[in-house]
Design a protein around this motif. Structure first.
Motif, mmCIF file in Angstrom:
data_model
loop_
_atom_site.group_PDB
_atom_site.id
_atom_site.type_symbol
_atom_site.label_atom_id
_atom_site.label_comp_id
_atom_site.label_asym_id
_atom_site.label_seq_id
_atom_site.Cartn_x
_atom_site.Cartn_y
_atom_site.Cartn_z
ATOM 1 N N CYS A 19 0.833 -1.201 0.000
ATOM 2 C CA CYS A 19 0.000 0.000 0.000
ATOM 3 C C CYS A 19 0.865 1.247 0.000
ATOM 4 O O CYS A 19 1.895 1.298 0.658
ATOM 5 N N SER A 20 0.398 2.234 -0.729
ATOM 6 C CA SER A 20 1.044 3.535 -0.719
ATOM 7 C C SER A 20 0.459 4.324 0.449
ATOM 8 O O SER A 20 -0.739 4.530 0.519
ATOM 9 N N MET A 21 1.303 4.742 1.382
ATOM 10 C CA MET A 21 0.834 5.488 2.546
ATOM 11 C C MET A 21 1.432 6.875 2.512
ATOM 12 O O MET A 21 2.582 7.075 2.895
ATOM 13 N N GLN A 22 0.671 7.809 2.013
ATOM 14 C CA GLN A 22 1.125 9.193 1.923
ATOM 15 C C GLN A 22 0.853 9.907 3.245
ATOM 16 O O GLN A 22 -0.184 9.712 3.854
ATOM 17 N N LEU A 32 -3.213 2.962 -3.587
ATOM 18 C CA LEU A 32 -3.785 3.631 -2.429
ATOM 19 C C LEU A 32 -4.689 2.638 -1.701
ATOM 20 O O LEU A 32 -5.656 2.143 -2.267
ATOM 21 N N CYS A 33 -4.358 2.313 -0.476
ATOM 22 C CA CYS A 33 -5.202 1.438 0.340
ATOM 23 C C CYS A 33 -6.079 2.309 1.219
ATOM 24 O O CYS A 33 -5.588 3.203 1.904
ATOM 25 N N ASN A 37 -6.298 -3.424 3.618
ATOM 26 C CA ASN A 37 -5.382 -3.823 2.550
ATOM 27 C C ASN A 37 -6.145 -4.234 1.284
ATOM 28 O O ASN A 37 -5.686 -4.020 0.172
ATOM 29 N N ARG A 40 -8.328 -1.329 -2.213
ATOM 30 C CA ARG A 40 -7.201 -0.719 -2.904
ATOM 31 C C ARG A 40 -7.681 0.070 -4.120
ATOM 32 O O ARG A 40 -8.488 -0.397 -4.904
ATOM 33 N N THR A 137 -6.070 9.288 4.780
ATOM 34 C CA THR A 137 -5.283 8.845 3.631
ATOM 35 C C THR A 137 -4.648 10.063 2.951
ATOM 36 O O THR A 137 -3.750 9.902 2.142
#
Length: 171
Positions: A19-22, A32-33, A37, A40, A137
């Motif tokens: 997962c992309s965690m910004q 983007l999760c 998980n 997505r 997110t």
């Protein structure tokens, strides 16, 4: 290059299943999760479905808040009617509200009313924190979906009545 045991993978080569965690505001939809998980976003169609779901969750939160206010007003009205019928009609305060600012009277809920009220409150808490996690997110599309969903829900379900309780909780 500083190597730590177990951390030999370069930071810029994330596997595609992670997962992309910004941690900053972004418009990115690659990996983007959303909370889980399995939820997505990695394409325009999954983004659109996610926006619709988030919008619906936000609007349903406002619907639930309105239902809770209506439920509590029905309880108050029921107990006001009961209290008025039980009081002496000659009493000077027989026409005052149960929640008069100078004269507080307690309303004792039945076990069924109390359980339903606790259940409604629990759902509200869950939804508000869930929406907060979606907001965290930091994805602009999802943030806008939360705000527009909440605004639309408030317009449909609660915008025509004044209420002292306009708490936004966590969203």
């Amino acid at each position: 290059m500083d190597h730590m045991p177990g951390h030999d993978m370069p930071h810029n080569d994330m596997p595609h299943d992670m997962c992309s965690m910004q941690m900053v505001f972004n418009w990115d939809i690659s990996n983007l999760c959303v909370v889980f998980n399995w939820w997505r976003v990695n394409s325009i169609p999954t983004l659109i479905v996610s926006i619709i779901l988030v919008f619906a969750l936000s609007a349903s939160y406002e619907m639930l808040r309105d239902y809770t206010r209506t439920f509590e007003q029905r309880i108050l009205l029921k107990h006001q009617t009961t209290a008025t019928n039980d009081e002496d009609p000659e009493s000077p305060d027989s026409n005052e509200s149960l929640l008069n600012a100078g004269n507080y009277k307690y309303i004792w809920l039945t076990p069924k009313e109390k359980l339903l009220r606790v259940f409604l409150y629990s759902i509200q808490v869950f939804l508000s924190f869930f929406l907060m996690l979606i907001f965290m997110t930091y994805n602009g599309y999802l943030i806008i979906a939360v705000v527009i969903g909440a605004s639309t829900g408030f317009y449909i379900f609660g915008g025509d009545r004044l209420s002292a309780a306009k708490s936004l909780a966590c969203h």
